[in-house]
Design an enzyme around this catalytic site. Structure first.
Site, mmCIF file in Angstrom:
data_model
loop_
_atom_site.group_PDB
_atom_site.id
_atom_site.type_symbol
_atom_site.label_atom_id
_atom_site.label_comp_id
_atom_site.label_asym_id
_atom_site.label_seq_id
_atom_site.Cartn_x
_atom_site.Cartn_y
_atom_site.Cartn_z
ATOM 1 N N GLN A 195 -11.037 8.633 7.154
ATOM 2 C CA GLN A 195 -9.617 8.922 7.103
ATOM 3 C C GLN A 195 -9.831 10.075 6.260
ATOM 4 O O GLN A 195 -10.445 10.485 5.430
ATOM 5 C CB GLN A 195 -8.992 7.814 6.504
ATOM 6 N N HIS A 250 2.971 -5.055 -3.649
ATOM 7 C CA HIS A 250 2.022 -5.949 -3.620
ATOM 8 C C HIS A 250 2.268 -7.369 -4.488
ATOM 9 O O HIS A 250 1.718 -8.351 -4.052
ATOM 10 C CB HIS A 250 1.188 -5.218 -5.026
ATOM 11 N N ASP A 282 -6.763 0.173 -2.473
ATOM 12 C CA ASP A 282 -6.243 0.635 -4.004
ATOM 13 C C ASP A 282 -6.460 -0.635 -5.002
ATOM 14 O O ASP A 282 -6.217 -0.360 -6.172
ATOM 15 C CB ASP A 282 -4.965 1.137 -3.804
ATOM 16 N N GLU A 333 -12.740 -4.227 2.587
ATOM 17 C CA GLU A 333 -12.342 -2.721 2.778
ATOM 18 C C GLU A 333 -13.439 -1.959 3.675
ATOM 19 O O GLU A 333 -14.574 -2.006 3.316
ATOM 20 C CB GLU A 333 -12.179 -2.208 1.217
ATOM 21 N N GLY A 345 -12.944 -4.832 8.858
ATOM 22 C CA GLY A 345 -12.232 -6.440 8.478
ATOM 23 C C GLY A 345 -12.352 -7.264 9.758
ATOM 24 O O GLY A 345 -12.610 -8.409 9.580
ATOM 25 N N ASP A 385 -3.730 -6.452 4.390
ATOM 26 C CA ASP A 385 -3.056 -5.041 3.697
ATOM 27 C C ASP A 385 -3.544 -3.904 4.383
ATOM 28 O O ASP A 385 -4.408 -3.041 3.869
ATOM 29 C CB ASP A 385 -3.401 -4.985 2.284
ATOM 30 N N PRO A 389 -8.189 3.784 11.819
ATOM 31 C CA PRO A 389 -8.956 2.666 11.856
ATOM 32 C C PRO A 389 -7.964 1.447 11.414
ATOM 33 O O PRO A 389 -8.836 0.336 11.837
ATOM 34 C CB PRO A 389 -9.794 2.900 10.206
#
Length: 295
Positions: free
Chosen positions: A43, A74, A98, A118, A151, A168, A175
């Site tokens: 990305q 969050h 993050d 991730e 994932g 998330d 992606p």
């Protein structure tokens, strides 16, 4: 970083939010200082400072997180499913590079294990270095198993099971697109323990109604309870954001306020947005959103 038609001024470069560009709507954030910019191989990642929102991260021109309002997203993505479940020991986070979701999950001392998957290690590395306030040391928690992988492939192949799955993801482009397919949702459901729940990022219904409708159509085929709840996050423009809700436990969405208050107090959480009252109210959907959930 795409500047689009936004002006350059002596005070900084203007970064155009490109998510709704095709539909004819944009907004812009002034980048007072660009801290990092790179094509990661997955990305286009940019981290910059803005006078109002603090440090911000964009992926492929789309705002992902800001220091100023990240707590809303969050907290609501995390505390709603964990407190509704009431006995979550194992949590799976898909995405969330993050570290904000992870930060909120590990605040629950009752959670014994967290797996975070991730796809792009560069995102996590950059966020740990440039946005350390968001993860707040959560990557060092001994309960964490951090996996760098696709994932969708992970949930298909892992034999592990989880009480709560939090997706998330980015929006369903690039992606992140695979995380909105029915195959992924079916595999994620197979990873849930009895009474488990999956929560997904489903965009802003006023602007992205088709995205929510598509997820809800798949959830209705997979879960006894297919719904969503809402939270208002300033940098996700166009109205409140929807968090998808899928479970076979029909009691989770209707936990009483009194029980939520007991669980919240027992957890010892100090929050800035989430409260048991907000939790209950978040499931009260405007009519136009109901139309996407149950057409």
């Amino acid at each position: 970083m795409t500047d689009g038609a936004a002006p350059r001024t002596g005070k900084g470069r203007w970064v155009v939010e490109s998510l709704y560009e095709k539909e004819g709507f944009t907004c812009a954030f002034r980048a007072d200082r660009v801290l990092y910019e790179e094509e990661t191989g997955q990305q286009h990642l940019v981290i910059f400072e803005n006078g109002l929102f603090g440090r911000m991260m964009t992926l492929d021109g789309i705002t992902q997180v800001t220091e100023r309002d990240e707590f809303i997203y969050h907290e609501m993505m995390t505390h709603v499913p964990i407190l509704a479940h009431g006995a979550a020991k194992r949590v799976l986070i898909v995405g969330g590079g993050d570290g904000g979701i992870l930060r909120e999950v590990v605040r629950h001392e009752s959670v014994e294990h967290v797996t975070m998957v991730e796809i792009d290690p560069a995102v996590t590395d950059f966020c740990k270095a440039q946005l350390p306030r968001i993860s707040a040391g959560a990557f060092d928690d001994p309960r964490l198993d951090l996996v760098f992988a696709d994932g969708a492939k992970f949930v298909e192949e892992t034999p592990a099971s989880y009480d709560v799955v939090i997706v998330d993801s980015t929006d369903p482009i690039g992606p992140g697109e695979v995380l909105f397919r029915e195959e992924f949702y079916r595999a994620a459901k197979a990873r849930l323990t009895p009474g488990g729940v999956i929560v997904t990022q489903n965009g802003v219904p006023f602007m992205q109604g088709d995205e929510l409708a598509a997820t809800m159509e798949k959830f209705r085929r997979l879960f006894k309870v297919a719904s969503c709840y809402l939270a208002t996050i300033p940098t996700y423009v166009g109205g409140p954001m929807a968090m998808g809700w899928g479970t076979d436990d029909e009691t989770l969405k209707s936990i009483s306020l009194e029980e939520l208050e007991k669980r919240f107090e027992k957890a010892g959480l100090v929050t800035r947005y989430y409260t048991p009252e907000v939790h209950k109210a978040a499931f009260a959907l405007p009519r136009y959103v109901q139309g996407y959930v149950n057409p």
